[in-house]
Design a protein around this motif. Structure first.
Motif, PDB file in Angstrom:
ATOM      1  N   ASN A  65       0.825  -1.200   0.000  1.00 36.67           N
ATOM      2  CA  ASN A  65       0.000   0.000   0.000  1.00 36.67           C
ATOM      3  C   ASN A  65       0.864   1.256   0.000  1.00 36.67           C
ATOM      4  N   LYS A  66       1.515   1.563   1.118  1.00 35.26           N
ATOM      5  CA  LYS A  66       2.329   2.766   1.235  1.00 35.26           C
ATOM      6  C   LYS A  66       3.710   2.435   1.796  1.00 35.26           C
ATOM      7  N   LEU A  67       4.634   3.394   1.644  1.00 39.94           N
ATOM      8  CA  LEU A  67       5.951   3.309   2.270  1.00 39.94           C
ATOM      9  C   LEU A  67       5.898   4.067   3.589  1.00 39.94           C
ATOM     10  N   GLN A  68       6.499   3.480   4.630  1.00 37.66           N
ATOM     11  CA  GLN A  68       6.559   4.150   5.923  1.00 37.66           C
ATOM     12  C   GLN A  68       7.927   3.912   6.557  1.00 37.66           C
ATOM     13  N   PHE A  69       8.446   4.932   7.284  1.00 36.44           N
ATOM     14  CA  PHE A  69       9.650   4.707   8.091  1.00 36.44           C
ATOM     15  C   PHE A  69       9.373   4.997   9.564  1.00 36.44           C
ATOM     16  N   ASP A  70       8.116   5.329   9.881  1.00 38.96           N
ATOM     17  CA  ASP A  70       7.667   5.499  11.263  1.00 38.96           C
ATOM     18  C   ASP A  70       6.712   4.344  11.569  1.00 38.96           C
ATOM     19  N   ARG A 121       4.772   3.729  13.887  1.00 38.33           N
ATOM     20  CA  ARG A 121       3.472   4.115  14.433  1.00 38.33           C
ATOM     21  C   ARG A 121       2.455   4.440  13.337  1.00 38.33           C
ATOM     22  N   LYS A 122       2.958   4.762  12.155  1.00 38.46           N
ATOM     23  CA  LYS A 122       2.069   5.138  11.043  1.00 38.46           C
ATOM     24  C   LYS A 122       1.756   3.963  10.113  1.00 38.46           C
ATOM     25  N   VAL A 123       2.382   2.825  10.371  1.00 37.36           N
ATOM     26  CA  VAL A 123       2.195   1.663   9.498  1.00 37.36           C
ATOM     27  C   VAL A 123       0.763   1.153   9.590  1.00 37.36           C
ATOM     28  N   GLU A 124       0.183   0.860   8.411  1.00 37.16           N
ATOM     29  CA  GLU A 124      -1.155   0.283   8.323  1.00 37.16           C
ATOM     30  C   GLU A 124      -1.084  -0.991   7.498  1.00 37.16           C
ATOM     31  N   LEU A 125      -2.222  -1.643   7.325  1.00 33.88           N
ATOM     32  CA  LEU A 125      -2.282  -2.920   6.634  1.00 33.88           C
ATOM     33  C   LEU A 125      -1.648  -2.858   5.246  1.00 33.88           C
ATOM     34  N   ASN A 126      -0.731  -3.795   4.975  1.00 37.24           N
ATOM     35  CA  ASN A 126      -0.069  -3.967   3.679  1.00 37.24           C
ATOM     36  C   ASN A 126       0.930  -2.864   3.327  1.00 37.24           C
ATOM     37  N   ASP A 127       1.355  -2.094   4.315  1.00 40.58           N
ATOM     38  CA  ASP A 127       2.410  -1.108   4.071  1.00 40.58           C
ATOM     39  C   ASP A 127       3.779  -1.781   4.064  1.00 40.58           C
ATOM     40  N   ALA A 128       4.776  -1.066   3.506  1.00 38.88           N
ATOM     41  CA  ALA A 128       6.181  -1.495   3.607  1.00 38.88           C
ATOM     42  C   ALA A 128       6.867  -0.592   4.625  1.00 38.88           C
ATOM     43  N   PHE A 129       7.560  -1.197   5.589  1.00 46.27           N
ATOM     44  CA  PHE A 129       8.244  -0.442   6.632  1.00 46.27           C
ATOM     45  C   PHE A 129       9.741  -0.447   6.383  1.00 46.27           C
ATOM     46  N   VAL A 130      10.337   0.747   6.350  1.00 40.23           N
ATOM     47  CA  VAL A 130      11.782   0.882   6.160  1.00 40.23           C
ATOM     48  C   VAL A 130      12.402   1.252   7.510  1.00 40.23           C
ATOM     49  N   LEU A 164      15.502   3.784   0.883  1.00 37.71           N
ATOM     50  CA  LEU A 164      14.244   4.532   0.962  1.00 37.71           C
ATOM     51  C   LEU A 164      14.160   5.580  -0.146  1.00 37.71           C
ATOM     52  N   ALA A 165      15.280   6.227  -0.444  1.00 39.14           N
ATOM     53  CA  ALA A 165      15.292   7.254  -1.488  1.00 39.14           C
ATOM     54  C   ALA A 165      14.906   6.660  -2.844  1.00 39.14           C
ATOM     55  N   PHE A 166      15.503   5.529  -3.203  1.00 37.92           N
ATOM     56  CA  PHE A 166      15.165   4.885  -4.483  1.00 37.92           C
ATOM     57  C   PHE A 166      13.728   4.365  -4.480  1.00 37.92           C
ATOM     58  N   MET A 167      13.320   3.787  -3.359  1.00 34.02           N
ATOM     59  CA  MET A 167      11.966   3.249  -3.280  1.00 34.02           C
ATOM     60  C   MET A 167      10.909   4.355  -3.386  1.00 34.02           C
ATOM     61  N   ALA A 168      11.176   5.472  -2.716  1.00 35.85           N
ATOM     62  CA  ALA A 168      10.226   6.595  -2.767  1.00 35.85           C
ATOM     63  C   ALA A 168      10.111   7.140  -4.188  1.00 35.85           C
ATOM     64  N   ALA A 169      11.263   7.280  -4.865  1.00 37.42           N
ATOM     65  CA  ALA A 169      11.237   7.763  -6.249  1.00 37.42           C
ATOM     66  C   ALA A 169      10.458   6.799  -7.141  1.00 37.42           C
ATOM     67  N   ASN A 170      10.723   5.501  -6.984  1.00 41.48           N
ATOM     68  CA  ASN A 170      10.016   4.498  -7.796  1.00 41.48           C
ATOM     69  C   ASN A 170       8.515   4.467  -7.477  1.00 41.48           C
ATOM     70  N   TYR A 171       8.193   4.570  -6.198  1.00 40.88           N
ATOM     71  CA  TYR A 171       6.792   4.516  -5.769  1.00 40.88           C
ATOM     72  C   TYR A 171       5.980   5.629  -6.436  1.00 40.88           C
ATOM     73  N   TYR A 172       6.580   6.805  -6.513  1.00 45.90           N
ATOM     74  CA  TYR A 172       5.879   7.959  -7.101  1.00 45.90           C
ATOM     75  C   TYR A 172       6.216   8.165  -8.579  1.00 45.90           C
ATOM     76  N   GLU A 173       6.767   7.100  -9.214  1.00 42.31           N
ATOM     77  CA  GLU A 173       7.012   7.074 -10.664  1.00 42.31           C
ATOM     78  C   GLU A 173       8.060   8.099 -11.096  1.00 42.31           C
ATOM     79  N   ASN A 174       9.101   8.239 -10.262  1.00 36.73           N
ATOM     80  CA  ASN A 174      10.262   9.094 -10.565  1.00 36.73           C
ATOM     81  C   ASN A 174       9.842  10.482 -11.057  1.00 36.73           C
TER      82      ASN A 174
END
Length: 488
Positions: free
Chosen positions: A25-30, A32-41, A90-100
């Motif tokens: 679902n989403k990328l998280q590094f906190d 406490r903010k992680v929800e179902l099916n998120d990726a935690f860094v 995280l930097a590469f993943m964030a760029a890829n997640y938002y389609e660079n």
């Protein structure tokens, strides 16, 4: 939802446990903010280690974990990816997640100790007035076209940066101007971004609470230019000896600007007053409302960057002459009757304070007093405090040392460390008033007709941070209020 393996593109993977074909679902590094099916860094920070919170993230529903060390306890159904550096990943993943998104606009990074906010903001204003849709990532705020958002830090985290850039893509933004801090570079927040250009302002004493030495601080800044692509430009101030250092290993096209030395873009100050500057820029005369020699460098940088980005010279000069100062950067008010000038400036480093004070001294007639109100922030580089005290007392006729943002430190102790830099011949100039509001009031009461008050350190900030709590505090509003009381 995104396929996990797609957002791992370019990430240096050491080991994988589980499947990377899952959708997240989403990328998280906190955690406490992680929800179902998120990726935690899991990020190893200076205060806490995200690896300690992997279990919490999984309990909150994390479907994937990116870490530097796979935990002993593996949960079935959760994918674990081990990497060398999670901040970089995280930097590469964030760029890829938002389609660079940085590849779909022209992103210009501005780095250096002083001038980042002014240059980035003025470039945003310049290109907006020229009819382009523009984005801004700065200390003061974030702008997507004409929409403004509050800024949390100079260079946001990788997820936030890419989320804003994606929003800019969706809004049709063509240019984005971004402040790039040494913290942001060191923590890989700018890794994986495609920059069309980089601007270096200057380098002086700052952030040595974070960097182990000035050389390390310089080399982190240099890394930004080392990583620029060949298609980008690198524009540096060569009046600063570190300018050429920034260019040593860059693949980008190299350009220089200066007031004192030979450069591709050269300026000369013809007039300098409280109403603005008259400059000669590459054989063209230019009037600007900005004040002081340090702003001559800022104006020259935006003129050069505008030309490198294809803006027509005469149009650029015309718009620059119409630009106003950035919030909290040499903003001033003048009292109606006494004609007392109060200047608010963000100067919070020794070099920035010296620049502002020298600018005022070069303009004033010396028949008036220059009263400086200044302090230093808590939980930050303490070695600069006596330097600030020395500069303020040497270049002002009167000085009031006070609180800045003491944060968790004792404000009286900070003031004492600032006072330690005052030389004996300047002792009689100095007063200390720890309460910042009372210090500003005292400066207004000291001031006589035509005197000048400089309130330095906080600039655009509209709060004061004391013991983890932010309280409303606006230097400009407060000094303006006290000056109005004098006229009653």
């Amino acid at each position: 939802m995104k396929v996990f393996k797609d957002i791992l593109y370019r990430v240096q993977i050491e080991a994988v446990v589980g499947s990377t074909s899952v959708s997240i679902n989403k990328l998280q590094f906190d955690s406490r903010k992680v929800e179902l099916n998120d990726a935690f860094v899991a990020i190893r920070g200076s205060i806490s280690d995200g690896h300690k919170f992997i279990e919490q993230a999984v309990n909150n529903g994390a479907l994937a974990v990116i870490c530097e060390e796979i935990p002993e306890q593996i949960v079935n159904g959760v994918t674990y990816v081990e990497v060398k550096n999670t901040q970089q990943a995280l930097a590469f993943m964030a760029a890829n997640y938002y389609e660079n998104p940085s590849e779909k606009l022209k992103l210009i990074g501005v780095t250096g100790t002083n001038g980042k906010t002014t240059i980035a903001t003025l470039l945003y204003n310049l290109f907006t007035k020229a009819g382009f849709k523009v984005g801004l990532l700065s200390t003061v705020n974030v702008k997507v076209g004409d929409k403004a958002f509050d800024a949390v830090r100079t260079t946001p985290d990788s997820i936030t940066i890419n989320a804003y850039l994606k929003q800019m893509n969706d809004e049709g933004v063509e240019f984005c101007f971004m402040e790039v801090s040494s913290h942001g570079i060191d923590q890989h927040r700018t890794t994986a971004l495609e920059f069309a250009g980089g601007i270096f302002t200057n380098l002086s004493h700052d952030h040595l609470d974070y960097h182990s030495s000035f050389v390390e601080y310089r080399d982190v800044k240099k890394r930004f230019f080392d990583e620029l692509p060949a298609s980008a430009f690198a524009l540096v101030n060569t009046d600063d000896k570190n300018g050429q250092v920034m260019l040593q290993n860059t693949k980008a096209q190299k350009y220089t600007y200066a007031l004192k030395s030979y450069a591709d873009y050269k300026a000369q100050i013809l007039e300098n007053s409280f109403t603005g500057l008259l400059l000669k820029v590459n054989d063209q005369e230019l009037w600007t409302r900005l004040i002081g020699s340090f702003n001559a460098y800022n104006v020259l940088a935006i003129y050069a960057a505008a030309e490198l980005l294809g803006l027509e010279t005469l149009e650029s000069l015309k718009i620059i002459s119409e630009l106003n100062s950035v919030n909290g950067r040499f903003q001033y008010v003048i009292s109606a009757e006494e004609k007392i000038t109060a200047i608010v400036d963000y100067a919070h480093t020794p070099d920035a304070l010296k620049n502002v004070l020298e600018t005022i001294n070069n303009i004033r007639t010396k028949n008036e007093e220059l009263i400086t109100v200044v302090g230093c922030g808590g939980d930050r580089d303490s070695t600069k405090r006596p330097k600030m005290g020395h500069i303020a007392s040497a270049l002002s006729t009167k000085v009031i040392f006070t609180s800045d943002n003491p944060r968790t430190e004792d404000p009286d102790k900070i003031v004492e460390e600032v006072e330690a830099g005052v030389e004996p011949q300047n002792f009689k100039k100095v007063t200390s008033v720890t309460n910042r509001k009372q210090a500003i009031k005292a400066a207004c009461q000291m001031a006589k007709q035509n005197d000048i008050i400089l309130i330095a350190g906080k600039g655009h900030e509209t709060y004061q941070e004391i013991n983890g709590e932010r309280k409303d505090f606006d230097d400009l509003k407060i000094v303006n209020g006290f000056l109005k009381q004098l006229n009653k």
